[in-house]
Design an enzyme around this catalytic site. Structure first.
Site, mmCIF file in Angstrom:
data_model
loop_
_atom_site.group_PDB
_atom_site.id
_atom_site.type_symbol
_atom_site.label_atom_id
_atom_site.label_comp_id
_atom_site.label_asym_id
_atom_site.label_seq_id
_atom_site.Cartn_x
_atom_site.Cartn_y
_atom_site.Cartn_z
ATOM 1 N N GLU A 7 71.767 -0.576 41.516
ATOM 2 C CA GLU A 7 73.164 -0.273 41.182
ATOM 3 C C GLU A 7 74.017 -1.519 41.021
ATOM 4 O OE1 GLU A 7 76.638 2.601 43.021
ATOM 5 O OE2 GLU A 7 74.564 3.264 42.980
ATOM 6 N N ASP A 105 71.939 3.836 44.304
ATOM 7 C CA ASP A 105 72.262 4.576 45.527
ATOM 8 C C ASP A 105 72.025 6.069 45.305
ATOM 9 O OD1 ASP A 105 73.045 2.173 46.622
ATOM 10 O OD2 ASP A 105 75.171 2.487 46.219
ATOM 11 N N TYR A 311 73.391 3.430 54.476
ATOM 12 C CA TYR A 311 74.316 3.805 53.408
ATOM 13 C C TYR A 311 75.593 4.410 54.004
ATOM 14 C CZ TYR A 311 75.734 5.498 48.803
ATOM 15 O OH TYR A 311 76.414 5.711 47.626
#
Length: 736
Positions: A7, A105, A311
């Site tokens: 990403e 992600d 995350y």
């Protein structure tokens, strides 16, 4: 060649360093850094910059004056590139690739970003093989496991993300254009309206209205200070609030010199450990130690991409069984948190707390690897420590408080005192934030008599409901289904940047009042959470594969068309309400010269100033800074009665300018001093009346600079130079 797409650039770099047996080669493709190596299969890893394309309207819809806002509702949507160099690099590498792995992600946005990149590759290589890797931390074990077990791309999840983009674009653009035109606020001063933003702003404005109409009620509290073994402590009358002053005075008058202990009860209370961090609870905790939601997420994102925490965008509050929790704690056996880890590891079983929300996309936020304070920035370390300590606290025992309840008879009036003392720290030893303090009482026995050393009756008033702090607002948004874990902090940041709110807790401006009141009266659907939470649920159904994106987009457009029916029916009323409300946002008080309104105005050349409504009869004016949005606050200058002003420059905090009149007076005085300093003679020859001959006389007396002339005694200098003493004094006055 196997192309791996992350990403962001930093994520690509870390993934490459984990997967490469040695050190990957850094090669630039179309100006974009890539990381290449061959482990029996040639691999190229590149990072995007989040979304590299965006949804938009065709150019024909861009003219606000010519295209009616309502036409945007059913307009075609196109996709345009936002990072042409990255798109070029993707196409170049995509032509050569035999396989693509999406390593963005894993959430709606990440899945959509990955699919956007895949679509670009498929434009030049339609039959390319592709898969997806899912991870929750960028650590060696997580990345290796993810690449060893690739999955299929979740196109439903990507569609849910895409539907959000389209819905937010259409609602935001159409409503913003309509409201801005109705208020005649165009250019940089346009009025932003949005599907999530407007209901959130309505919450803030409605709370402020409650405060505006709140009528405080007087009440009285009575306290008595008792003494035991030389120690003073405070008791309060059992009637917590007296609403009748006569009753309060009667009770207060009964207080004599002694109090009898009528009851003593001791007990204990368990303080349960906290649940694991999801995004909302993390933001609230970070907010309590000084981080705005936007800053908390920015720092958390940095820690995640560097492999230090998991995350940070997650709804989950239950650790999944797949995580070796003991191993995660063992990592900290050395270093800053070693004593905490050692204590936990001594337990036979590690049983963490569980929150109410359990999801399968990502675990709660937890420390993924060990960081050292010296290698992190100060704000990064604070957030990292917060995450580590919360993680440890979820495995700890309850804290235990010893409680004491005491009652006292004071001439027939009952007084109370409660005490609490932490006797077992439990989880609070690990997680020390916002810990309540001990409330200690001396040892008391029923029936004993204590002297009263003081008494007090306080006049008080009930307080209006409090404004929402950022952390609290995030939680309310979650409860009402406004936005997502990934967008709520961005919505709040937008309210600040558009000058709808200022301060923390959030205080709405008159502009916010004007917009919300006009919408609540004439198009209430926009300001209620029901509509947007319904669309959020629909997007969840897209992700689950229970409904198509097209169906949800059609439903969204149907909703918005009904909103525009309301708007068009009340167009004149909305326009009038907005303009009147926005006018109030420019008033800063009364003119000190004529009593008319002072307002923020613009000159014919476009510069801003404070001008009097009595113009041209009254020409009183005050200057304003050239740039930044002007916020008129409710704080007034005690001397001039003018409302204080803040300047929102789009940075973290608005600049508090204060009273513009005080500011102007101060500026004028400093300018006068500066001019006076500039006009002062710099050398002996610059002094008026000092010619060549006089300068030589002064030089012969050892006076070569104005600084030396200032220090001289005029009488002594007159004797040494035969110059008139009056002239010397005058010269000294000029240069000082």
């Amino acid at each position: 060649m196997h192309l791996i797409i992350a990403e962001k650039h930093i994520a690509a770099k870390r993934i490459a360093s984990i997967l490469c047996p040695g050190k990957p080669d850094n090669k630039r493709v179309n100006g974009i850094d890539t990381y290449q190596f061959d482990d029996g299969d040639e691999k190229v890893i590149m990072g995007l910059s989040g979304h590299i394309v965006q949804v938009d309207f065709p150019r024909a819809y861009n003219n606000w004056q010519e295209v009616d806002a309502g036409e945007l509702v059913d307009a075609d949507i196109i996709t345009t590139p936002t990072h042409t160099r990255i798109v070029g690099a993707l196409k170049k590498l995509g032509r050569e690739a035999s396989k693509v792995t999406i390593a963005t992600d894993y959430d709606r946005e990440g899945e959509l970003i990955g699919v956007e990149a895949l679509d670009i590759v498929k434009e030049v290589n339609p039959d390319i093989e592709f898969d997806r890797v899912v991870y929750s931390a960028i650590t060696k074990s997580s990345i290796e496991e993810a690449f060893a077990n690739p999955l299929k791309i979740d196109f439903n999840l990507a569609d849910a993300g895409h539907s959000r983009q389209v819905i937010d674009l259409v609602w935001g653009a159409a409503l913003t254009r309509y409201i801005s035109l109705a208020a005649m606020r165009l250019g940089k001063s346009f009025l932003s309206v949005g599907r999530v933003q407007s209901p959130t702003l309505a919450l803030i404005v409605d709370r402020e209205k409650e405060r505006d109409v709140f009528v405080p009620q007087p009440y009285w509290e009575i306290y008595a200070t008792l003494k035991k073994d030389g120690e003073l402590f405070t008791t309060k009358h059992s009637t917590a609030r007296f609403w009748d002053k006569d009753e309060a005075e009667a009770a207060f008058g009964k207080i004599g010199k002694e109090a009898v202990v009528s009851l003593v009860e001791t007990g204990s209370k368990k303080d349960q450990p906290p649940t694991p961090f999801n995004t909302t609870e993390f933001i609230r905790a970070a907010n309590s130690i000084g981080f705005s939601p936007a800053n908390a997420m920015r720092v958390a994102e940095s820690l995640y991409t560097n492999g230090f925490i998991s995350y940070p965008r997650t709804d989950n509050t239950v650790y999944p069984k797949s995580i070796d929790l003991r191993a995660q704690i063992e990592m900290f056996s050395k270093g800053a948190f070693s004593r905490y880890a050692t204590k936990l590891l001594a337990k036979k079983e590690l049983t963490p707390t569980r929150g109410k929300k359990e999801t399968t996309d990502h675990p709660p936020i937890f420390p993924a690897s060990v960081a050292s304070k010296s290698k992190l920035k100060e704000d990064e370390w604070k957030v990292y420590e917060l995450v580590v300590r919360r993680f440890f606290a979820t495995f700890a025992e309850p804290a235990v408080w010893e409680t004491i309840k005491a009652r006292f008879d004071v001439n027939g009036e009952e007084f109370r005192a409660n005490g609490a003392r932490l006797i077992e720290e439990g989880w609070r030893w690990y997680y020390h934030y916002n810990a309540p303090e001990d409330r200690l009482l001396p040892k008391l026995a029923e029936g004993e008599t204590l002297p009263i050393s003081g008494k007090e009756m306080l006049d008080k008033e009930t307080m209006p409901p409090g404004r929402y702090g950022q952390g609290r607002l995030i939680k309310i948004m979650e409860d009402l289904g406004l936005g997502t874990k990934a967008t709520r902090h961005e919505i709040i940041s937008k309210l600040y940047s558009r000058s709808y709110v200022h301060g923390n807790p959030l205080q709405p401006t008159q502009t916010a009042y004007a917009v919300v009141e006009a919408l609540e009266k004439y198009a209430p659907t926009i300001t209620k959470h029901d509509m947007t939470s319904k669309l959020e649920e629909d997007m969840d159904r897209i992700a689950e594969g229970n409904v198509s994106e097209d169906e949800v987009l059609l439903e969204s457009r149907t909703m918005l068309n009904s909103v525009f029916d309301e708007l068009k029916e009340n167009q004149e009323n909305i326009s009038e309400a907005l303009r009147e409300g926005l006018r109030k946002d420019k008033i800063i008080g009364e003119c000190p010269e004529c009593g008319s309104e002072l307002m923020v105005r613009r000159s014919k050349r476009g510069s801003r100033f404070i001008g009097c409504n009595g113009y041209p009869d009254c020409t009183f004016s005050l200057p304003l800074p050239k740039s930044g949005n002007i916020l008129v606050t409710d704080k007034q200058c005690e001397e001039h009665g003018l409302y204080h002003i803040k300047i929102n420059t789009g940075k973290r905090r608005a600049w508090d300018l204060g009273c513009v009149y005080c500011n102007y007076i101060e500026w004028k005085a400093s300018s006068k001093e500066e001019k006076k300093a500039e006009d002062k003679p710099k050398t002996i020859n610059d002094i008026p009346g000092v010619g060549k001959v006089t300068a030589e006389k002064l030089n012969s007396a050892g006076i070569n600079t104005v600084e030396e002339l200032i220090k001289e005694d005029p009488r002594e200098l007159a004797k040494n130079t035969n110059l008139p003493i009056g002239k010397i004094i005058k010269w000294q006055e000029i240069i000082t």
